[in-house]
Design a protein around this motif. Structure first.
Motif, PDB file in Angstrom:
ATOM      1  N   VAL A   1      -3.084   5.347 -14.380  1.00  8.72           N
ATOM      2  CA  VAL A   1      -3.763   4.179 -13.832  1.00  8.72           C
ATOM      3  C   VAL A   1      -4.089   4.456 -12.379  1.00  8.72           C
ATOM      4  CG1 VAL A   1      -3.584   1.724 -13.291  1.00  8.72           C
ATOM      5  CG2 VAL A   1      -2.626   2.607 -15.429  1.00  8.72           C
ATOM      6  N   SER A   2      -5.389   4.480 -12.075  1.00  9.87           N
ATOM      7  CA  SER A   2      -5.844   4.789 -10.716  1.00  9.87           C
ATOM      8  C   SER A   2      -7.007   3.867 -10.391  1.00  9.87           C
ATOM      9  CB  SER A   2      -6.272   6.258 -10.634  1.00  9.87           C
ATOM     10  OG  SER A   2      -6.742   6.585  -9.352  1.00  9.87           O
ATOM     11  N   VAL A   3      -6.672   2.609 -10.154  1.00 14.24           N
ATOM     12  CA  VAL A   3      -7.662   1.579  -9.815  1.00 14.24           C
ATOM     13  C   VAL A   3      -7.157   0.871  -8.561  1.00 14.24           C
ATOM     14  CG1 VAL A   3      -8.312   1.270 -12.226  1.00 14.24           C
ATOM     15  CG2 VAL A   3      -6.540  -0.192 -11.249  1.00 14.24           C
ATOM     16  N   PRO A   4      -8.003   0.056  -7.902  1.00 16.36           N
ATOM     17  CA  PRO A   4      -7.512  -0.674  -6.731  1.00 16.36           C
ATOM     18  C   PRO A   4      -6.257  -1.488  -7.060  1.00 16.36           C
ATOM     19  CG  PRO A   4      -9.888  -0.837  -6.858  1.00 16.36           C
ATOM     20  CD  PRO A   4      -9.450  -0.155  -8.120  1.00 16.36           C
ATOM     21  N   GLY A   5      -5.359  -1.581  -6.072  1.00 12.17           N
ATOM     22  CA  GLY A   5      -4.061  -2.197  -6.283  1.00 12.17           C
ATOM     23  C   GLY A   5      -4.099  -3.590  -6.877  1.00 12.17           C
ATOM     24  N   ASP A   6      -5.136  -4.378  -6.561  1.00 11.47           N
ATOM     25  CA  ASP A   6      -5.228  -5.740  -7.085  1.00 11.47           C
ATOM     26  C   ASP A   6      -5.332  -5.766  -8.602  1.00 11.47           C
ATOM     27  OD1 ASP A   6      -5.146  -6.693  -4.521  1.00 11.47           O
ATOM     28  OD2 ASP A   6      -7.305  -6.994  -4.335  1.00 11.47           O
TER      29      ASP A   6
ATOM     30  N   HIS B   1       3.507   5.498 -21.914  1.00  9.30           N
ATOM     31  CA  HIS B   1       4.094   5.672 -20.597  1.00  9.30           C
ATOM     32  C   HIS B   1       2.969   5.555 -19.567  1.00  9.30           C
ATOM     33  CE1 HIS B   1       7.802   7.148 -22.415  1.00  9.30           C
ATOM     34  NE2 HIS B   1       7.099   8.027 -23.108  1.00  9.30           N
ATOM     35  N   VAL B   2       3.305   5.207 -18.328  1.00 10.56           N
ATOM     36  CA  VAL B   2       2.293   4.983 -17.302  1.00 10.56           C
ATOM     37  C   VAL B   2       2.591   5.812 -16.065  1.00 10.56           C
ATOM     38  CG1 VAL B   2       1.221   3.284 -15.772  1.00 10.56           C
ATOM     39  CG2 VAL B   2       1.824   2.639 -18.116  1.00 10.56           C
ATOM     40  N   LEU B   3       1.602   6.571 -15.614  1.00 10.03           N
ATOM     41  CA  LEU B   3       1.632   7.152 -14.270  1.00 10.03           C
ATOM     42  C   LEU B   3       0.760   6.253 -13.408  1.00 10.03           C
ATOM     43  CD1 LEU B   3       2.462   9.503 -12.355  1.00 10.03           C
ATOM     44  CD2 LEU B   3       0.258  10.533 -12.883  1.00 10.03           C
ATOM     45  N   LEU B   4       1.394   5.437 -12.567  1.00  8.77           N
ATOM     46  CA  LEU B   4       0.683   4.452 -11.750  1.00  8.77           C
ATOM     47  C   LEU B   4       0.362   5.094 -10.407  1.00  8.77           C
ATOM     48  CD1 LEU B   4      -0.444   1.650 -11.475  1.00  8.77           C
ATOM     49  CD2 LEU B   4       1.855   0.783 -11.029  1.00  8.77           C
ATOM     50  N   PHE B   5      -0.810   5.729 -10.352  1.00  8.36           N
ATOM     51  CA  PHE B   5      -1.255   6.438  -9.153  1.00  8.36           C
ATOM     52  C   PHE B   5      -1.597   5.464  -8.028  1.00  8.36           C
ATOM     53  CE2 PHE B   5      -4.321   8.809  -6.586  1.00  8.36           C
ATOM     54  CZ  PHE B   5      -3.774  10.081  -6.554  1.00  8.36           C
ATOM     55  N   SER B   6      -2.007   4.251  -8.383  1.00  2.83           N
ATOM     56  CA  SER B   6      -2.501   3.271  -7.409  1.00  2.83           C
ATOM     57  C   SER B   6      -1.422   2.871  -6.403  1.00  2.83           C
ATOM     58  CB  SER B   6      -2.983   2.016  -8.130  1.00  2.83           C
ATOM     59  OG  SER B   6      -3.961   2.310  -9.095  1.00  2.83           O
ATOM     60  N   ASP B   7      -1.857   2.654  -5.159  1.00  2.00           N
ATOM     61  CA  ASP B   7      -1.025   2.052  -4.119  1.00  2.00           C
ATOM     62  C   ASP B   7      -1.320   0.556  -4.056  1.00  2.00           C
ATOM     63  OD1 ASP B   7       0.412   4.295  -3.096  1.00  2.00           O
ATOM     64  OD2 ASP B   7      -1.434   4.989  -2.142  1.00  2.00           O
ATOM     65  N   ASN B   8      -0.698  -0.099  -3.087  1.00  2.00           N
ATOM     66  CA  ASN B   8      -0.945  -1.520  -2.814  1.00  2.00           C
ATOM     67  C   ASN B   8      -0.639  -2.402  -4.018  1.00  2.00           C
ATOM     68  OD1 ASN B   8      -1.897  -0.985  -0.133  1.00  2.00           O
ATOM     69  ND2 ASN B   8      -3.806  -0.254  -1.061  1.00  2.00           N
ATOM     70  N   VAL B   9       0.390  -2.042  -4.773  1.00  2.23           N
ATOM     71  CA  VAL B   9       0.924  -2.882  -5.847  1.00  2.23           C
ATOM     72  C   VAL B   9       2.166  -3.565  -5.287  1.00  2.23           C
ATOM     73  CG1 VAL B   9       1.925  -2.906  -8.165  1.00  2.23           C
ATOM     74  CG2 VAL B   9       0.038  -1.339  -7.627  1.00  2.23           C
ATOM     75  N   SER B  10       2.275  -4.872  -5.444  1.00  6.87           N
ATOM     76  CA  SER B  10       3.387  -5.615  -4.844  1.00  6.87           C
ATOM     77  C   SER B  10       4.716  -5.224  -5.479  1.00  6.87           C
ATOM     78  CB  SER B  10       3.171  -7.121  -5.008  1.00  6.87           C
ATOM     79  OG  SER B  10       3.324  -7.499  -6.362  1.00  6.87           O
ATOM     80  N   VAL B  11       5.788  -5.420  -4.731  1.00  8.14           N
ATOM     81  CA  VAL B  11       7.121  -5.158  -5.267  1.00  8.14           C
ATOM     82  C   VAL B  11       7.385  -6.050  -6.468  1.00  8.14           C
ATOM     83  CG1 VAL B  11       9.595  -5.208  -4.762  1.00  8.14           C
ATOM     84  CG2 VAL B  11       7.986  -4.415  -3.028  1.00  8.14           C
ATOM     85  N   GLU B  12       6.913  -7.295  -6.409  1.00  8.77           N
ATOM     86  CA  GLU B  12       7.119  -8.219  -7.529  1.00  8.77           C
ATOM     87  C   GLU B  12       6.470  -7.681  -8.801  1.00  8.77           C
ATOM     88  OE1 GLU B  12       7.878 -10.084  -3.805  1.00  8.77           O
ATOM     89  OE2 GLU B  12       6.043  -9.084  -4.503  1.00  8.77           O
ATOM     90  N   ASP B  13       5.240  -7.178  -8.697  1.00  9.52           N
ATOM     91  CA  ASP B  13       4.579  -6.594  -9.862  1.00  9.52           C
ATOM     92  C   ASP B  13       5.302  -5.334 -10.336  1.00  9.52           C
ATOM     93  OD1 ASP B  13       2.598  -8.496 -10.159  1.00  9.52           O
ATOM     94  OD2 ASP B  13       1.144  -7.436  -8.894  1.00  9.52           O
ATOM     95  N   GLU B  14       5.778  -4.548  -9.385  1.00  4.55           N
ATOM     96  CA  GLU B  14       6.510  -3.335  -9.749  1.00  4.55           C
ATOM     97  C   GLU B  14       7.760  -3.668 -10.553  1.00  4.55           C
ATOM     98  OE1 GLU B  14       8.647   0.565  -7.645  1.00  4.55           O
ATOM     99  OE2 GLU B  14       7.446  -0.812  -6.440  1.00  4.55           O
ATOM    100  N   LEU B  15       8.505  -4.680 -10.126  1.00  5.35           N
ATOM    101  CA  LEU B  15       9.724  -5.072 -10.833  1.00  5.35           C
ATOM    102  C   LEU B  15       9.418  -5.521 -12.254  1.00  5.35           C
ATOM    103  CD1 LEU B  15      11.570  -7.055  -8.000  1.00  5.35           C
ATOM    104  CD2 LEU B  15      12.059  -4.754  -8.814  1.00  5.35           C
ATOM    105  N   VAL B  16       8.392  -6.349 -12.411  1.00  2.81           N
ATOM    106  CA  VAL B  16       8.032  -6.842 -13.744  1.00  2.81           C
ATOM    107  C   VAL B  16       7.615  -5.679 -14.645  1.00  2.81           C
ATOM    108  CG1 VAL B  16       6.408  -8.267 -15.040  1.00  2.81           C
ATOM    109  CG2 VAL B  16       7.411  -9.144 -12.928  1.00  2.81           C
ATOM    110  N   LEU B  17       6.790  -4.782 -14.121  1.00  2.00           N
ATOM    111  CA  LEU B  17       6.336  -3.639 -14.902  1.00  2.00           C
ATOM    112  C   LEU B  17       7.505  -2.752 -15.331  1.00  2.00           C
ATOM    113  CD1 LEU B  17       3.123  -2.560 -12.968  1.00  2.00           C
ATOM    114  CD2 LEU B  17       3.217  -3.157 -15.393  1.00  2.00           C
ATOM    115  N   LYS B  18       8.394  -2.483 -14.410  1.00  2.00           N
ATOM    116  CA  LYS B  18       9.479  -1.555 -14.722  1.00  2.00           C
ATOM    117  C   LYS B  18      10.509  -2.194 -15.648  1.00  2.00           C
ATOM    118  CE  LYS B  18       8.812   1.649 -10.918  1.00  2.00           C
ATOM    119  NZ  LYS B  18       9.328   2.303  -9.698  1.00  2.00           N
TER     120      LYS B  18
END
Length: 536
Positions: free
Chosen positions: A121-126, A141-158
């Motif tokens: 996944v390599s799209v704008p963080g939003d 499985h996901v390789l999340l290349f994108s930056d600017n992803v919130s910690v809250e979204d990271e927690l839910v995803l993981k």
């Protein structure tokens, strides 16, 4: 100068393809500045700041590609645009049948490739979290290349990935290698039985490249994203990755790479390795840890890789043989006023490691990514500095320095002209995604500086002999330019410190090998006692 711009409506390409296009634009002689990017508000602002005022910018949006070129003539601008289009729109190898357009949705891609197991996944963080959720829903499985992803979204995803038995590598995970398949920025390494788990992009590359060069090889490289080992994220993917590797019959040992983690998170991660030995290269952890059984803790990437080689029964590499003598010879020609070190890094983890190594020898080192807040920029006069040129302030509107060395060349000339600088440290990162021939761009500039009586230039080339750029060829180009070329990134910083101090023996010292902090060791033990369990 001619300012030429073209907007491509409803043409989204990911950030890796944008970088490839931008590199192709800059490769055309006569191009002064160029960019291939999506027409987001931030990118449009950058373009306006570079002098582009085309009315098309007022209609562009986040799904519209824009190619902008500032060049010496219309002919050069047109040639650059054509080169950029060719790089961006050329169908990648293996993307489908001849003449078939690339898939535009995840579902379409999976229909074409039903055996797919990983989504990048390599799209704008939003938009990145939503796309990652779609991939998880598809069982990927996901390789999340994108930056600017919130910690809250990271927690839910993981959390969701963990429940599904999947991995989310990232956000900001630019490096992985799964089953000898390179993803993102990665080096070509020989198969082996050590797996690397890393909350550090170039840290993962350095660890894997050293294991390859030292005859051990690599089973997997799992990137975590820089926040995974923080207290907030709690090592969610590090723990999942380590447990998966413990169960993996192809993995005999694990090398964990990170900047100093939260102590409780570290306890959880090393506990997950029960049953298999683990080396933790926690860059910069402070003083004397008594590691739990089956766990070796080190303070540098070099020491971590050496420990992993030792663990696998390999021949321990000699990373410093003859280096002190080379430093002695180079230092003999340095005027007394040259006493400062300048680090110009393309790899963020390598910059951090250099800060740690240099601080241990030279004291305070200033940086745009400092070890302590009070060591941030601007630096006082007569201070040592290390710059991470991959940070946003240096990449806004231009490619990452691993892709385009131009920004680093400008700083290299500037520091090379400073009569107080004794040594400049350069890292040169090879592999997939990196510049096809960085030595061709950097080595001639180094030769000019050295021939003019400038500072010593210490170069570390991160790569393997299987990388497309050719490790030996790159190293030899810098040697011919008069640079001092070292075996590891940590050793380059020690050599630079030795030059600045006129103490050649420093170049061959052990760079804080099996060390870590007493407080971390104590807290690991206390946490285990509270839960009534041992730590392995």
């Amino acid at each position: 100068m001619i300012h030429a711009l073209k907007l491509y409506p409803e043409t989204y390409v990911d950030s890796i393809v944008q970088l490839s296009g931008t590199r192709a634009l800059f490769a055309v002689d006569g191009v002064d500045w160029a960019s291939a990017a999506m027409a987001t508000p931030a990118n449009v602002e950058t373009l306006r700041g570079e002098g582009f005022d085309d009315p098309a910018l007022t209609t562009g949006g986040a799904n519209d590609l824009v190619i902008a070129v500032r060049a010496v003539s219309h002919e050069v601008a047109d040639a650059a645009r054509e080169a950029g289009e060719k790089a961006i729109f050329a169908a990648p190898a293996g993307s489908g049948a001849v003449g078939q357009l690339p898939a535009r949705t995840l579902d379409e891609a999976l229909r074409r490739q039903p055996a797919t197991s990983v989504a990048i996944v390599s799209v704008p963080g939003d938009y990145a979290a939503l796309e990652a959720h779609k991939a998880l829903s598809a069982g990927l499985h996901v390789l999340l290349f994108s930056d600017n992803v919130s910690v809250e979204d990271e927690l839910v995803l993981k959390d969701r990935a963990r429940d599904l038995g999947l991995l989310v590598m990232g956000p900001g995970a630019g490096t992985a290698m799964l089953g000898q398949t390179c993803l993102g920025f990665a080096n070509v390494v020989r198969p082996g039985r050590v797996a690397v788990v890393a909350a550090a992009g170039t840290g993962a590359q350095e660890a894997a490249a050293l294991l390859d060069r030292w005859g051990v090889g690599v089973a997997h490289v799992i990137g975590l994203g820089g926040r995974d080992l923080s207290a907030r994220v709690g090592g969610r993917m590090a723990i999942a990755a380590v447990r998966a590797l413990v169960a993996d019959e192809a993995t005999d040992a694990i090398l964990l790479v990170s900047k100093p983690p939260d102590a409780e998170v570290a306890r959880e991660v090393v506990a997950a390795a029960t049953g298999k030995p683990l080396v933790a290269a926690l860059i910069g952890v402070q003083d004397d840890v008594k590691a739990p059984p089956d766990v070796t803790v080190t303070r540098t990437l070099e020491a971590g890789a050496v420990s992993a080689v030792r663990l696998m029964g390999g021949r321990e590499p000699d990373v410093s043989h003859g280096l002190a003598e080379k430093v002695r010879a180079a230092a003999a020609d340095l005027p007394g006023r040259r006493t400062l070190v300048r680090g110009l890094f393309s790899g963020g983890t390598l910059c951090y490691e250099s800060l740690v190594v240099l601080a241990d020898v030279l004291g305070d080192v200033y940086s745009n990514t400092p070890l302590r807040p009070e060591l941030g920029l601007p630096a006082p006069e007569q201070a040592h500095t290390c710059l991470d040129l991959g940070e946003e302030e240096y990449t806004k509107g231009r490619p990452h320095p691993m892709i385009d060395p131009q920004a680093r060349i400008e700083l290299l000339r500037e520091q090379g002209a400073d009569p107080t600088v004794a040594a400049i440290v350069l890292d040169v990162v090879l592999g997939h995604g990196a510049h096809p021939d960085p030595a061709a761009e950097l080595a001639p500039v180094c030769a000019e500086i050295i021939a003019a009586g400038g500072p010593c230039i210490v170069v570390y080339v991160l790569g393997t002999d299987q990388d497309p750029q050719g490790l030996d060829r790159q190293r030899e180009a810098f040697r011919r330019a008069g640079c001092l070329v070292t075996e590891t990134a940590a050793r380059a910083s020690l050599a630079a410190a030795a030059l600045a101090r006129r103490e050649p023996a420093l170049a061959e010292k052990a760079p804080m090998s099996e060390l870590a902090s007493e407080s971390l060791s104590r807290r690991l033990g206390e946490a285990s006692a509270e839960r009534g369990e041992g730590v392995r």
